[in-house]
Design a protein around this motif. Structure first.
Motif, mmCIF file in Angstrom:
data_model
loop_
_atom_site.group_PDB
_atom_site.id
_atom_site.type_symbol
_atom_site.label_atom_id
_atom_site.label_comp_id
_atom_site.label_asym_id
_atom_site.label_seq_id
_atom_site.Cartn_x
_atom_site.Cartn_y
_atom_site.Cartn_z
ATOM 1 N N SER A 183 82.932 24.827 18.680
ATOM 2 C CA SER A 183 83.860 25.153 19.762
ATOM 3 C C SER A 183 83.945 24.017 20.769
ATOM 4 O O SER A 183 85.048 23.622 21.199
ATOM 5 C CB SER A 183 83.416 26.457 20.433
ATOM 6 N N ASN A 184 82.793 23.469 21.136
ATOM 7 C CA ASN A 184 82.794 22.365 22.101
ATOM 8 C C ASN A 184 83.485 21.124 21.530
ATOM 9 O O ASN A 184 84.238 20.424 22.225
ATOM 10 C CB ASN A 184 81.366 22.043 22.514
ATOM 11 N N ARG A 211 78.840 27.340 18.356
ATOM 12 C CA ARG A 211 79.115 26.926 19.737
ATOM 13 C C ARG A 211 79.404 25.420 19.796
ATOM 14 O O ARG A 211 80.239 24.974 20.581
ATOM 15 C CB ARG A 211 77.909 27.267 20.620
ATOM 16 N N LYS A 212 78.707 24.671 18.940
ATOM 17 C CA LYS A 212 78.956 23.227 18.896
ATOM 18 C C LYS A 212 80.355 22.921 18.340
ATOM 19 O O LYS A 212 81.052 22.014 18.808
ATOM 20 C CB LYS A 212 77.888 22.558 18.040
ATOM 21 N N GLY A 235 79.933 32.394 18.030
ATOM 22 C CA GLY A 235 78.587 31.902 18.324
ATOM 23 C C GLY A 235 77.860 32.793 19.317
ATOM 24 O O GLY A 235 76.641 33.023 19.185
ATOM 25 N N GLN A 236 78.615 33.278 20.321
ATOM 26 C CA GLN A 236 77.970 34.180 21.274
ATOM 27 C C GLN A 236 77.498 35.463 20.589
ATOM 28 O O GLN A 236 76.386 35.961 20.843
ATOM 29 C CB GLN A 236 78.930 34.515 22.404
ATOM 30 N N SER A 265 74.445 30.424 15.482
ATOM 31 C CA SER A 265 75.060 30.558 16.801
ATOM 32 C C SER A 265 75.236 29.196 17.457
ATOM 33 O O SER A 265 76.299 28.884 18.022
ATOM 34 C CB SER A 265 74.201 31.485 17.674
ATOM 35 N N LYS A 266 74.197 28.340 17.368
ATOM 36 C CA LYS A 266 74.300 26.997 17.963
ATOM 37 C C LYS A 266 75.389 26.170 17.276
ATOM 38 O O LYS A 266 76.149 25.442 17.922
ATOM 39 C CB LYS A 266 72.960 26.294 17.854
ATOM 40 N N ASP A 270 83.623 29.956 19.727
ATOM 41 C CA ASP A 270 82.716 30.233 20.844
ATOM 42 C C ASP A 270 82.320 31.705 20.880
ATOM 43 O O ASP A 270 81.138 32.052 21.083
ATOM 44 C CB ASP A 270 83.392 29.824 22.146
#
Length: 850
Positions: free
Chosen positions: A97-98, A94-95, A50-51, A90-91, A47
């Protein structure tokens, strides 16, 4: 050897094995947290990464000019491609991480909390049960000590009564009318140095000390143990006083007392020898209590030379004074509150009757406490068995959960970033290397503390009576109480199973009853029914399923104080199977015969009964090698156990190999044991007869006449046949073979096979030609002549097994099979032609008269 939590984490105190297991289970809880921490921190890192990738386009946009002013340059397209890749990366991160949070962290976190609660709940429940069991065990020890003390006091009182009312020695009294006895002239004898009076000795605990040693011990005790003073209502203040707890602590630390009970015993001996006395209470008993005070008597100070604090005893105040804090009126009221002689439930009771009543009441309390402890122990073992099986499933589920977490973790990454395929492949390889069953087996093999061997707390009767108890009692004591060579519970269960085998469908079902994992509560239900004096019979056993009955027999053998083959010969058995000298079956059988011959008769008889039963079961059901291996594994702890369990003995299979040899070579092993025992008994009987003292003749005047008369009687007897001849082979009556005269005091009862004619056939006198008992008549088979003890008659038995009477041909059981050897009892002479053959005896479960 079978493995599992339920048979691998037992110890004598129950808490030791459970401590090892729950230590490993709590380690598994920590391992879960480590895996969860990896997943959580990887999600946070993805995460954050990605940020940071998302901040790159915004940071470049804040720079004015540059590529914004360039409309169609190729360099701008390259820049925009790199910029868009950053946004896409980045997306993707983040994906990732989710996905890790949704697929791994959240569900696995909840499961870890539930697993930790399950482990902690089982641990708390078992610890509470063990604490209750240990508390009851301490109560049993106290009740037992109180009961034994009452019995000793009662015996002392009875001995004092016998001495008090004993008739005076007749040698010490003399009638005044009798003439005085002329005493010999006194002489002076100089005593030898060895005849000098020994220095007085003092017995303390299990040791006997000289007076100078007692002086050193008491001096050190008076210098080390805290000396205080105590006030006793009404009586006043006592000086030079120590508490029972301080004295016991000193004895355990400096006198090597192994337990509190032994320390109390040493303290009681110090009190009995007059060095201590109890103050503020009735009696002179010693106990480990901080509320019981003991005053050091002047005898201790005189022996050690330590000055004694002497202060006159003074009352704190008078009973009439009620002003002031030290007024003892309240204490006196409490002291006299329970004194009511009018409500005495045992009026006019003598001290002897009171002691008998108190001993009887203490016996009942002790017996009730033992029964309660046995119930708590059974409940504890049932709970442990249930929790151990449940914890085994939980641990296996935990390992599988970690395997699934690694798979989900790798999937959360591989589904998003194909570029990390190599990393994902490595992670997949890692998860493939996880083997839950192998990890569980590793835990069992490296951290086992002992298999299921229950420790029974039996009721120990002061007069060594075992009535009303079956499980946990010594095998020989139980057999003597049953007046049998083999305990009744063993013979009854084996006989019941023999009668129920035909009712089962198929050999697989018959073989399987000994390998069924019967729940411990079901086994304890039948155990409690037949224990503590409960009757055992077919009407009781028929109420339970056959595997439960077989499981009760295995539980009975496990609860014996010592294994069926004593643990004292465990090292010998270990040496047998470890040495090269016993590599062949013949040499190993010979050594096993010698080793088993050291066991007690009840153990040998019970072992023979079990081996006979299982050997017959294997033969009749045509069991294969796999079943024999499984059966020997199940019976190994029932037959032979080491005296002390250790990680080394848990991996040894000497008990298994012993059981297998007993089943495969039953006939040579036990046959030789019986023959050796019979020969030994015959030699002992002959030695007893040879050593019998000959009566001394008191009259030699007519000896010559008696000798001549005896010679004439011998000549007259020689003129008659030495044994009655059988009738004609075609129509002669059958003969009766008497039972061996060897009584139940023999090591192995003898049951010779009956002759073909039966036991009730009368004997007839010999007709025709007269022949000796060792001669073989023409046209007849080999015969055996047997001299019955005490009857003076000769009985003849056909060894070939045939004897014709009229038109009926009767065949002896000895003729069945080829090469079977005739058996003979001690004192019975059997001949086949002119050659004696080696014979044996049968082990019969016959009532004992000794």
């Amino acid at each position: 050897m079978a493995s599992g939590f339920s048979i691998s984490f037992w110890s004598s105190d129950y808490a030791g094995g459970l401590g090892v297991l729950f230590g490993k289970l709590q380690q598994g809880v920590q391992e879960n947290q480590q895996v969860l921490t990896i997943a959580r921190m990887r999600a946070d890192a993805e995460d954050l990464y990605g940020q940071q990738l998302g901040y790159i386009p915004a940071a470049t946009d804040r720079i004015t000019g540059g590529f914004q002013r360039d409309d169609g340059a190729s360099v701008r397209k390259a820049y925009e491609g790199v910029r868009s890749e950053m946004q896409e990366a980045s997306k993707n991160h983040r994906k990732i991480s989710n996905n890790i949070r949704e697929l791994v962290v959240s569900p696995f976190s909840r499961w870890c909390d539930e697993h930790a609660a399950r482990v902690q709940g089982s641990q708390d429940d078992l610890q509470a049960r063990i604490k209750l069991h240990d508390k009851q065990a301490d109560a049993v020890r106290k009740f037992r000590s109180h009961y034994y003390n009452k019995c000793r006091l009662l015996e002392d009182l009875e001995e004092e009564d016998k001495l008090a009312f004993k008739d005076p020695d007749s040698a010490g009294t003399q009638s005044p009318k009798q003439k005085p006895v002329q005493l010999p002239t006194p002489t002076v004898k100089v005593s030898e140095p060895d005849d000098e009076e020994d220095e007085p000795q003092v017995e303390i605990g299990d040791e006997v000390y000289q007076l100078d040693q007692v002086k050193k011990i008491l001096s050190h005790m008076l210098e080390t143990i805290k000396l205080t003073e105590t006030k006793v209502p009404i009586l006043g203040t006592y000086h030079n006083v120590s508490t029972g707890t301080d004295i016991v602590e000193y004895i355990q630390k400096h006198m090597n007392a192994s337990s509190v009970s032994y320390a109390e015993r040493i303290g009681q001996d110090i009190v009995s020898n007059g060095y201590l006395r109890l103050v503020g209470n009735v009696g002179n008993a010693f106990a480990n209590s901080s509320r019981m005070f003991y005053q050091w008597r002047p005898k201790a100070f005189q022996l050690t030379g330590i000055p004694e604090k002497k202060h006159p005893m003074s009352r704190s105040t008078t009973i009439m004074s009620n002003d002031g804090v030290d007024s003892p009126i309240g204490t006196v009221q409490e002291y006299l509150a329970g004194w009511n002689p009018l409500n005495n439930p045992y009026p006019n009771e003598t001290p002897a009757e009171k002691l008998r009543r108190e001993a009887r009441e203490a016996d009942e309390r002790y017996k009730a406490a033992v029964r309660k402890l046995d119930t708590l122990r059974c409940n504890l073992e049932e709970a442990m068995m249930s929790h151990l099986k449940y914890m085994e499933r939980c641990e296996l589920d935990r390992l599988k959960a970690i395997k699934a977490v690694i798979l989900d973790f790798s999937g959360a990454i591989s589904n998003v970033i194909p570029s990390l395929q190599s990393t994902v492949d490595n992670m997949m390889l890692f998860q493939e290397t996880v083997q839950p069953a192998g990890d569980l087996r590793y835990l069992l093999e490296n951290y086992r503390t002992g298999q299921f061997i229950p420790r029974v707390q039996v009721y120990e009767n002061y007069y060594n009576s075992v009535d009303g108890q079956t499980f946990g009692i010594d095998l020989e004591a139980r057999a003597k109480a049953d007046r049998k060579r083999v305990p009744i519970i063993v013979t009854t269960i084996l006989t019941f199973l023999d009668t129920r085998y035909p009712d089962l469908e198929g050999d697989e079902a018959r073989r399987g009853i000994w390998l069924v994992d019967v729940p411990l509560p079901a086994t304890h239900h039948l155990r409690n029914h037949i224990n503590n004096g409960g009757a055992i019979g077919n009407e009781v056993l028929e109420q339970y399923e056959i595997p439960i009955v077989a499981s009760v027999l295995k539980l009975y053998l496990l609860e014996l104080p010592d294994s069926l083959v004593s643990s004292h010969v465990y090292e010998i058995v270990k040496t047998i199977y470890s040495s090269d000298a016993a590599s062949t079956a013949t040499s190993r059988v010979a050594i096993l015969q010698s080793t088993l011959g050291q066991l007690r008769l009840a153990n040998i008889a019970t072992l023979d009964a079990l081996a006979t039963h299982f050997a017959r079961l294997i033969e009749l059901t045509s069991a294969d090698d796999d079943y024999i291996t499984a059966l020997c594994t199940a019976l190994a702890p029932c037959v032979l156990r080491p005296k002390h369990e250790s990680p080394l003995t848990l991996t040894e299979k000497f008990s298994f190999r012993l059981v297998r040899d007993l089943l495969e070579h039953k006939e040579p092993i036990f046959g030789e044991l019986k023959r050796s025992a019979a020969a030994q008994k015959e030699r002992e009987a002959k030695a007893t007869v040879d050593q019998r003292p000959r009566a001394i003749s008191t009259d030699e005047s007519n000896r010559r006449a008696h000798m001549e008369e005896r010679t004439r009687a011998i000549i007259a007897n020689r003129s008659r046949a030495s044994s009655p001849a059988p009738g004609p082979r075609a129509g002669g009556p059958s003969h009766r073979r008497e039972r061996s005269s060897g009584g139940p005091e023999t090591r192995f009862p003898v049951a010779p096979s009956t002759a073909a004619g039966g036991a009730g056939s009368p004997t007839v006198e010999r007709k025709g030609n007269v022949r000796g008992s060792l001669e073989v008549p023409e046209g007849e088979g080999p015969v055996s002549s047997e001299k019955t003890n005490g009857s003076g008659e000769d009985k003849e038995i056909s060894v070939a097994g045939e004897e014709k009477g009229g038109d009926v041909v009767k065949r002896d059981s000895l003729s069945r099979g080829v090469g079977r050897i005739a058996r003979k009892a001690p004192g019975v002479r059997m001949s086949v032609g002119t050659e004696d053959r080696p014979v044996g005896v049968e082990l019969v479960d016959r009532p004992m008269d000794d």
